[in-house]
Design a protein around this motif. Structure first.
Motif, mmCIF file in Angstrom:
data_model
loop_
_atom_site.group_PDB
_atom_site.id
_atom_site.type_symbol
_atom_site.label_atom_id
_atom_site.label_comp_id
_atom_site.label_asym_id
_atom_site.label_seq_id
_atom_site.Cartn_x
_atom_site.Cartn_y
_atom_site.Cartn_z
ATOM 1 N N ASP A 1 4.892 2.731 -12.991
ATOM 2 C CA ASP A 1 4.223 3.959 -13.514
ATOM 3 C C ASP A 1 2.543 4.163 -13.942
ATOM 4 O O ASP A 1 2.178 4.958 -13.571
ATOM 5 C CB ASP A 1 4.730 4.142 -15.259
ATOM 6 N N PRO A 2 1.980 2.915 -14.123
ATOM 7 C CA PRO A 2 0.729 2.706 -14.297
ATOM 8 C C PRO A 2 -0.055 3.141 -12.788
ATOM 9 O O PRO A 2 -1.385 3.451 -12.681
ATOM 10 C CB PRO A 2 0.069 1.278 -14.511
ATOM 11 N N VAL A 3 0.682 2.888 -11.800
ATOM 12 C CA VAL A 3 -0.079 2.867 -10.413
ATOM 13 C C VAL A 3 0.274 4.193 -9.526
ATOM 14 O O VAL A 3 -0.493 4.327 -8.596
ATOM 15 C CB VAL A 3 0.179 1.643 -9.648
ATOM 16 N N VAL A 4 1.278 5.154 -10.068
ATOM 17 C CA VAL A 4 1.497 6.121 -9.093
ATOM 18 C C VAL A 4 1.500 7.401 -9.847
ATOM 19 O O VAL A 4 1.353 7.511 -11.104
ATOM 20 C CB VAL A 4 3.028 6.079 -8.456
ATOM 21 N N GLU A 5 1.229 8.374 -9.000
ATOM 22 C CA GLU A 5 0.954 9.926 -9.591
ATOM 23 C C GLU A 5 2.224 10.425 -9.387
ATOM 24 O O GLU A 5 2.741 11.203 -8.746
ATOM 25 C CB GLU A 5 0.056 10.845 -8.670
ATOM 26 N N GLY A 6 3.175 10.340 -10.501
ATOM 27 C CA GLY A 6 4.785 10.697 -10.612
ATOM 28 C C GLY A 6 5.535 10.008 -9.990
ATOM 29 O O GLY A 6 5.345 9.512 -8.787
ATOM 30 N N GLU B 1 7.961 -5.524 -9.724
ATOM 31 C CA GLU B 1 6.458 -5.995 -9.859
ATOM 32 C C GLU B 1 5.719 -6.126 -8.352
ATOM 33 O O GLU B 1 4.565 -6.029 -8.419
ATOM 34 C CB GLU B 1 6.199 -7.491 -10.629
ATOM 35 N N VAL B 2 6.603 -6.217 -7.422
ATOM 36 C CA VAL B 2 6.166 -5.943 -5.974
ATOM 37 C C VAL B 2 5.820 -4.689 -5.470
ATOM 38 O O VAL B 2 4.642 -4.530 -4.577
ATOM 39 C CB VAL B 2 6.969 -6.871 -5.078
ATOM 40 N N ILE B 3 6.433 -3.841 -6.184
ATOM 41 C CA ILE B 3 6.131 -2.496 -5.693
ATOM 42 C C ILE B 3 4.542 -2.058 -5.701
ATOM 43 O O ILE B 3 4.106 -1.425 -4.624
ATOM 44 C CB ILE B 3 7.091 -1.277 -6.579
ATOM 45 N N PRO B 4 3.953 -2.148 -6.608
ATOM 46 C CA PRO B 4 2.281 -1.718 -6.690
ATOM 47 C C PRO B 4 1.712 -2.407 -5.351
ATOM 48 O O PRO B 4 0.954 -1.629 -4.779
ATOM 49 C CB PRO B 4 1.833 -2.408 -8.073
ATOM 50 N N GLU B 5 2.045 -3.701 -4.932
ATOM 51 C CA GLU B 5 1.664 -4.121 -3.839
ATOM 52 C C GLU B 5 1.692 -3.269 -2.622
ATOM 53 O O GLU B 5 1.157 -2.995 -1.688
ATOM 54 C CB GLU B 5 2.114 -5.598 -3.477
ATOM 55 N N LEU B 6 3.092 -2.962 -2.393
ATOM 56 C CA LEU B 6 3.715 -1.938 -1.292
ATOM 57 C C LEU B 6 2.922 -0.796 -1.075
ATOM 58 O O LEU B 6 2.391 -0.464 -0.160
ATOM 59 C CB LEU B 6 5.117 -1.786 -1.397
ATOM 60 N N VAL B 7 2.831 -0.251 -2.661
ATOM 61 C CA VAL B 7 2.040 1.085 -2.599
ATOM 62 C C VAL B 7 0.416 0.891 -2.344
ATOM 63 O O VAL B 7 0.048 1.646 -1.246
ATOM 64 C CB VAL B 7 2.106 1.690 -3.915
ATOM 65 N N ALA B 8 -0.068 -0.139 -2.507
ATOM 66 C CA ALA B 8 -1.462 -0.392 -2.078
ATOM 67 C C ALA B 8 -1.819 -0.522 -0.670
ATOM 68 O O ALA B 8 -2.457 0.142 -0.153
ATOM 69 C CB ALA B 8 -1.987 -1.719 -2.537
ATOM 70 N N ARG B 9 -0.677 -1.167 0.123
ATOM 71 C CA ARG B 9 -0.759 -1.156 1.487
ATOM 72 C C ARG B 9 -0.339 0.192 2.181
ATOM 73 O O ARG B 9 -1.186 0.353 3.114
ATOM 74 C CB ARG B 9 0.240 -2.274 2.026
ATOM 75 N N TRP B 10 0.206 0.827 1.442
ATOM 76 C CA TRP B 10 0.649 2.412 2.014
ATOM 77 C C TRP B 10 -0.641 3.064 2.026
ATOM 78 O O TRP B 10 -0.977 3.783 2.741
ATOM 79 C CB TRP B 10 1.939 3.130 1.459
ATOM 80 N N ARG B 11 -1.416 3.032 0.761
ATOM 81 C CA ARG B 11 -2.637 3.718 0.619
ATOM 82 C C ARG B 11 -3.676 3.246 1.711
ATOM 83 O O ARG B 11 -4.458 4.047 2.177
ATOM 84 C CB ARG B 11 -3.094 3.541 -0.674
ATOM 85 N N GLU B 12 -3.341 2.163 2.117
ATOM 86 C CA GLU B 12 -4.378 1.591 2.966
ATOM 87 C C GLU B 12 -4.094 2.184 4.498
ATOM 88 O O GLU B 12 -5.182 2.261 5.313
ATOM 89 C CB GLU B 12 -4.302 0.140 3.287
ATOM 90 N N GLY B 13 -3.017 2.689 4.675
ATOM 91 C CA GLY B 13 -2.624 3.706 5.880
ATOM 92 C C GLY B 13 -1.448 3.192 6.796
ATOM 93 O O GLY B 13 -1.082 3.687 7.753
ATOM 94 N N TYR B 14 -0.733 2.327 5.945
ATOM 95 C CA TYR B 14 0.435 1.898 6.868
ATOM 96 C C TYR B 14 1.758 2.769 6.479
ATOM 97 O O TYR B 14 1.851 3.199 5.147
ATOM 98 C CB TYR B 14 1.025 0.416 6.500
ATOM 99 N N GLU B 15 2.492 2.929 7.220
ATOM 100 C CA GLU B 15 3.745 3.817 7.039
ATOM 101 C C GLU B 15 4.906 3.005 6.548
ATOM 102 O O GLU B 15 5.673 3.867 6.081
ATOM 103 C CB GLU B 15 3.935 4.505 8.448
ATOM 104 N N VAL B 16 4.974 1.748 7.097
ATOM 105 C CA VAL B 16 6.200 1.085 6.467
ATOM 106 C C VAL B 16 5.606 -0.215 6.014
ATOM 107 O O VAL B 16 4.732 -0.917 6.567
ATOM 108 C CB VAL B 16 7.043 0.755 7.591
ATOM 109 N N VAL B 17 5.817 -0.587 4.623
ATOM 110 C CA VAL B 17 5.331 -1.914 4.122
ATOM 111 C C VAL B 17 6.737 -2.426 3.717
ATOM 112 O O VAL B 17 7.287 -2.108 2.862
ATOM 113 C CB VAL B 17 4.426 -1.906 3.031
ATOM 114 N N TYR B 18 7.171 -3.757 4.688
ATOM 115 C CA TYR B 18 8.519 -4.294 4.157
ATOM 116 C C TYR B 18 8.137 -5.453 3.371
ATOM 117 O O TYR B 18 7.105 -6.126 3.673
ATOM 118 C CB TYR B 18 9.348 -4.472 5.357
#
Ligand code: UDP
Ligand code: MG
Length: 322
Positions: free
Chosen positions: A32-37, A104-121
């Motif tokens: 919740d704290p790291v995404v817009e919706g 708790e790993v999801i915010p990290e995945l989101v951060a890498r996506w925002r850096e420009g990666y399309e898939v973060v596994y």
């Protein structure tokens, strides 16, 4: 909800009544704290415990939660596909219901996506609380698969991953029935990166992947991404024929020299050997053939019994090209 959430989290669940609520709590607290919706889509894969009631209860409490209930158990990969089909978010994360993949790993995945990666596994560094047998077979399997396929499928990686909008769109268009999703996403390409994490023990219950399902899943992975087993027949054929020619030469030579060599043992040995090899090869052909049969039948991948948002569509939308 009219606005597009930034992230949809897809959770397949088969008899996971005890995990749904704790997963929801940890997931919302972490994400919740790291995404817009945020949107959470639970897919109940034909559970026969209270999983659906838990999901329906959460959906009543929190409008960001949606649930889909299958008409029966269609399998993990079908459940994931249903989640991806129905997701409304821009990006999408797949996570297991049993809390083996920490939210708790999801915010990290989101951060890498925002850096420009399309898939973060999310790649498993270590697995806790799994049997020696499961760890050993999984380690072996991922390495074997890598060795025999040309698709760059990362080792020790399950379906826990984030997919960006373009990958989601491409994924939705994949028509096949026998799905090995972790491989399919690699096959799609775009830009992919890994985040390492520790796989936790299951929160409750036991694995919903008994040996039989695991073996089938492994065969799906291999047959979907490699012709190696089929080529094995060709190579074995060449080797055995080559040996046969040498042996025929030797026998003729012995005959010419007047040596009589009784052959009962060698005949038995070669008949049994060739018989065994041929049966294995026919079995391998059968694995591919059965899957081809599955594909041409064109049955829907899953059927929906009910959904918390009141959607009454039973048969999933057909995919382009099918
Ligand atoms: N699952 C499912 N349908 C199945 C089997 C499993 O939806 O037929 C779900 C299960 O509830 C869990 C995830 O898929 O959320 C992974 O399954 P599990 O944890 O049993 O596999 P393991 O982690 O032991 O490989
Ligand atoms: Mg698990």
């Amino acid at each position: 909800m009219s606005e597009t959430p930034e992230l949809t989290v897809v959770v397949p669940a088969f008899n996971e009544e005890e995990s749904i609520r704790p997963l929801y709590d940890r997931l919302t607290a972490a994400v919740d704290p790291v995404v817009e919706g945020l949107e959470i889509v639970f897919v109940d894969d034909g559970s026969h415990d209270g999983t659906w009631e838990m999901i329906a209860g959460l959906a009543k409490e929190d409008h960001r939660v949606r649930g889909i209930r299958f008409a029966r158990n269609f399998g993990h990969q079908a459940a994931l596909t249903a989640g991806v089909d129905t997701a409304r978010g821009t990006a999408l994360v797949i996570i297991d219901a049993d809390l083996q993949d920490p939210p708790e790993v999801i915010p990290e995945l989101v951060a890498r996506w925002r850096e420009g990666y399309e898939v973060v596994y999310a790649q498993r560094d270590e697995r806790e609380g799994e049997t020696w047998f499961k760890r050993a077979t999984a380690t072996l399997f991922y390495r074997l698969l890598r060795a025999i396929t040309s698709v760059d499928i990362p080792v020790d990686t399950g379906d826990f991953r984030l997919m960006g909008p373009r990958v989601v769109e491409a994924f939705r268009a994949l028509p096949e029935r026998n799905r090995f999703i972790r491989g399919l996403v690699s096959w799609l390409g775009f830009t992919q990166t890994a985040v390492r994490y520790r796989r936790q023990p299951r929160l409750a219950g036991e694995t919903k992947y008994p040996l039989k399902k695991m073996v089938r899943f492994a065969f799906d992975g291999i047959t979907s991404f490699s012709f190696f087993p089929l080529r094995l027949a060709t190579w074995t054929g060449f080797v055995v024929s080559g040996l046969a020619f040498v042996y025929i030469g030797v026998v003729i030579l012995l005959k010419a020299l007047g040596i009589n060599w009784p052959g009962y043992t060698s005949i038995m040995a070669s008949i049994l050997f060739i018989g065994g090899v041929q049966l294995i090869m026919i079995g391998i052909l059968g694995e591919y053939l059965g899957r081809i049969f599955d594909e041409v039948k064109r049955r829907p991948l899953y059927l929906v019994r009910e959904a918390t948002d009141g959607n009454t569509q039973v048969v999933p939308p057909s995919r382009p090209g099918t």
